[in-house]
Write a protein that holds these residues in place. Structure first.
Motif, PDB file in Angstrom:
ATOM      1  N   MET A 146       0.844  -1.184   0.000  1.00 38.25           N
ATOM      2  CA  MET A 146       0.000   0.000   0.000  1.00 38.25           C
ATOM      3  C   MET A 146       0.880   1.235   0.000  1.00 38.25           C
ATOM      4  SD  MET A 146      -2.898   1.054   2.802  1.00 38.25           S
ATOM      5  CE  MET A 146      -1.713   1.083   4.143  1.00 38.25           C
ATOM      6  N   ALA A 147       0.722   2.105  -1.002  1.00 40.64           N
ATOM      7  CA  ALA A 147       1.538   3.301  -1.083  1.00 40.64           C
ATOM      8  C   ALA A 147       1.114   4.298  -0.021  1.00 40.64           C
ATOM      9  CB  ALA A 147       1.386   3.935  -2.465  1.00 40.64           C
ATOM     10  N   GLU A 148       2.083   4.920   0.624  1.00 43.72           N
ATOM     11  CA  GLU A 148       1.809   5.908   1.643  1.00 43.72           C
ATOM     12  C   GLU A 148       2.511   7.209   1.288  1.00 43.72           C
ATOM     13  OE1 GLU A 148      -0.291   5.574   3.933  1.00 43.72           O
ATOM     14  OE2 GLU A 148      -0.585   3.420   4.001  1.00 43.72           O
ATOM     15  N   SER A 149       2.008   8.322   1.828  1.00 41.16           N
ATOM     16  CA  SER A 149       2.644   9.599   1.596  1.00 41.16           C
ATOM     17  C   SER A 149       4.028   9.600   2.230  1.00 41.16           C
ATOM     18  CB  SER A 149       1.817  10.729   2.220  1.00 41.16           C
ATOM     19  OG  SER A 149       0.598  10.873   1.554  1.00 41.16           O
ATOM     20  N   LEU A 150       5.050   9.999   1.466  1.00 44.70           N
ATOM     21  CA  LEU A 150       6.410  10.069   1.978  1.00 44.70           C
ATOM     22  C   LEU A 150       6.706  11.424   2.585  1.00 44.70           C
ATOM     23  CD1 LEU A 150       8.247   8.249  -0.949  1.00 44.70           C
ATOM     24  CD2 LEU A 150       7.411   7.291   1.200  1.00 44.70           C
ATOM     25  N   ALA A 151       5.948  12.448   2.225  1.00 48.67           N
ATOM     26  CA  ALA A 151       6.133  13.784   2.759  1.00 48.67           C
ATOM     27  C   ALA A 151       4.782  14.470   2.788  1.00 48.67           C
ATOM     28  CB  ALA A 151       7.116  14.571   1.877  1.00 48.67           C
ATOM     29  N   PRO A 152       4.619  15.447   3.683  1.00 51.28           N
ATOM     30  CA  PRO A 152       3.333  16.141   3.739  1.00 51.28           C
ATOM     31  C   PRO A 152       3.014  16.814   2.412  1.00 51.28           C
ATOM     32  CG  PRO A 152       4.695  16.669   5.654  1.00 51.28           C
ATOM     33  CD  PRO A 152       5.564  15.926   4.695  1.00 51.28           C
ATOM     34  N   MET A 153       1.753  16.739   2.008  1.00 49.12           N
ATOM     35  CA  MET A 153       1.323  17.436   0.807  1.00 49.12           C
ATOM     36  C   MET A 153       1.246  18.923   1.108  1.00 49.12           C
ATOM     37  SD  MET A 153      -1.838  15.057  -0.514  1.00 49.12           S
ATOM     38  CE  MET A 153      -2.594  14.966   1.114  1.00 49.12           C
ATOM     39  N   PRO A 154       1.674  19.779   0.182  1.00 50.34           N
ATOM     40  CA  PRO A 154       1.441  21.207   0.385  1.00 50.34           C
ATOM     41  C   PRO A 154      -0.053  21.479   0.503  1.00 50.34           C
ATOM     42  CG  PRO A 154       2.963  20.843  -1.435  1.00 50.34           C
ATOM     43  CD  PRO A 154       2.388  19.515  -1.075  1.00 50.34           C
ATOM     44  N   THR A 155      -0.418  22.407   1.355  1.00 57.96           N
ATOM     45  CA  THR A 155      -1.819  22.787   1.527  1.00 57.96           C
ATOM     46  C   THR A 155      -1.922  24.305   1.586  1.00 57.96           C
ATOM     47  OG1 THR A 155      -1.671  22.657   3.942  1.00 57.96           O
ATOM     48  CG2 THR A 155      -2.389  20.672   2.783  1.00 57.96           C
ATOM     49  N   LYS A 156      -3.100  24.811   1.259  1.00 64.83           N
ATOM     50  CA  LYS A 156      -3.353  26.242   1.312  1.00 64.83           C
ATOM     51  C   LYS A 156      -4.817  26.491   1.634  1.00 64.83           C
ATOM     52  CE  LYS A 156      -1.551  29.246  -1.571  1.00 64.83           C
ATOM     53  NZ  LYS A 156      -0.396  29.874  -0.938  1.00 64.83           N
ATOM     54  N   TYR A 157      -5.113  27.727   2.004  1.00 63.68           N
ATOM     55  CA  TYR A 157      -6.483  28.198   2.101  1.00 63.68           C
ATOM     56  C   TYR A 157      -6.735  29.225   1.005  1.00 63.68           C
ATOM     57  CZ  TYR A 157      -7.740  26.229   6.690  1.00 63.68           C
ATOM     58  OH  TYR A 157      -8.062  25.390   7.724  1.00 63.68           O
TER      59      TYR A 157
ATOM     60  N   TYR B 125      -7.243  23.259   0.751  1.00 61.15           N
ATOM     61  CA  TYR B 125      -6.991  22.313  -0.332  1.00 61.15           C
ATOM     62  C   TYR B 125      -5.564  21.786  -0.305  1.00 61.15           C
ATOM     63  CZ  TYR B 125      -4.955  26.258  -3.070  1.00 61.15           C
ATOM     64  OH  TYR B 125      -4.209  27.323  -3.503  1.00 61.15           O
ATOM     65  N   HIS B 126      -5.415  20.588  -0.845  1.00 62.60           N
ATOM     66  CA  HIS B 126      -4.144  19.885  -0.965  1.00 62.60           C
ATOM     67  C   HIS B 126      -3.714  19.929  -2.421  1.00 62.60           C
ATOM     68  CE1 HIS B 126      -4.993  17.798   2.963  1.00 62.60           C
ATOM     69  NE2 HIS B 126      -6.232  18.010   2.552  1.00 62.60           N
ATOM     70  N   TYR B 127      -2.411  19.969  -2.646  1.00 64.47           N
ATOM     71  CA  TYR B 127      -1.923  19.976  -4.021  1.00 64.47           C
ATOM     72  C   TYR B 127      -0.520  19.398  -4.049  1.00 64.47           C
ATOM     73  CZ  TYR B 127       0.632  24.283  -2.764  1.00 64.47           C
ATOM     74  OH  TYR B 127       1.466  25.195  -2.173  1.00 64.47           O
TER      75      TYR B 127
END
Length: 279
Positions: free
Chosen positions: A1-12, A22-24
């Motif tokens: 199962m693939a997992e996130s290796l680093a936090p996704m950038p997020t913004k408001y 939102y995540h991007y």
């Protein structure tokens, strides 16, 4: 199962008075600067009822190097502002159109899951210029929602019953071999207020796009899990039959939560479809 290796950038960003989270994928930017979404295809992921944008973390990871994936929290969901969900699927579609406008995105591939799929279809009907193509995941133009399910969510909202943590919607194979995926779903569930989960189900129970989707003139892919009892393979086949030129993909050993149950197969189907789109 693939997992996130680093936090996704997020913004408001502010959309219709809602602070919208939102995540991007890609380089971070200053708070008032829209990120660069010029890499590959812009793919907007729209979550299901009572869910949030973080549920797409496997897809953000998978598509971030080649494309520009974005996953928002709808109003009242996850970290976005609001204590109630919007009243109708149409209201959510209008909100998504406004979200794209705020990010200066003229059009995108819209990938909607469950309620998000109905939102995507409504968007393609009434805001067609915003849609390059549709990926409709575990969804239906008219949902089959039992009255007792609505009443159960109402009881939870009213504080008369505890939140339900069950394996409904998952493939038997997922429950047997990968229970961590079920636990992850429970953790995502508690990020959204029970009031919002209830109003989302009401919105889903009222939508009926069975005739209207014949008007859609965009490339479309309908995806379903072979073991999904709620939004069934027959629903995906119906969608593919109504939207001219649409295709259908049924994924084995998956229920309603394919993006985390069978991410490799799911992501491969998405990549194949997106790669087939005209430049």
């Amino acid at each position: 199962m693939a997992e996130s290796l680093a936090p996704m950038p997020t913004k408001y960003t502010d959309v219709k008075g809602y602070a919208t989270y939102y995540h991007y994928s890609g380089a971070t930017t200053l708070p008032d600067v829209v990120p660069d979404f010029s890499r590959g295809r812009r793919i907007l992921f729209v979550h299901g009822a009572g869910s949030n944008g973080h549920t797409w973390h496997r897809q953000i990871d998978a598509f971030g190097a080649k494309h520009s994936p974005i996953a928002l929290d709808l109003p009242g969901h996850g970290r976005s502002a609001g204590v109630e969900g919007l009243r109708t699927v149409g209201d959510y579609a209008d909100f998504v159109a406004a979200f794209l406008e705020m990010l200066k995105i003229k059009s995108a591939v819209i990938l909607g899951h469950s309620m998000g799929g109905a939102i995507a279809m409504d968007l393609a009907i009434r805001h067609a210029t915003r849609v390059e193509a549709l990926i409709l995941s575990c969804t239906a133009p008219k949902f089959n929602i039992a009255a007792d399910r609505i009443e159960a969510l109402r009881a939870i909202m009213m504080g008369r019953a505890p939140q339900a943590f069950n394996t409904d919607g998952y493939s038997p194979r997922t429950v047997k071999e990968n229970f961590d995926v079920v636990r992850e779903g429970w953790m995502e569930q508690i990020k959204t207020d029970p009031r919002v989960r209830y109003t989302d189900i009401l919105a889903c129970s009222q939508v009926d796009l069975r005739d209207a989707i014949a008007k859609i003139d965009k490339p479309a892919l309908a995806i379903a899990g072979a073991d999904d009892k709620g939004t069934t393979p027959a629903d995906a086949e119906f969608i593919a039959g109504k939207i001219r030129g649409a295709s259908c993909k049924i994924i084995a050993d998956a229920g309603h939560y394919i993006p985390r149950e069978r991410p490799a197969e799911y992501n491969a189907a998405i990549e194949q479809f997106v790669s087939s789109l005209a430049s």
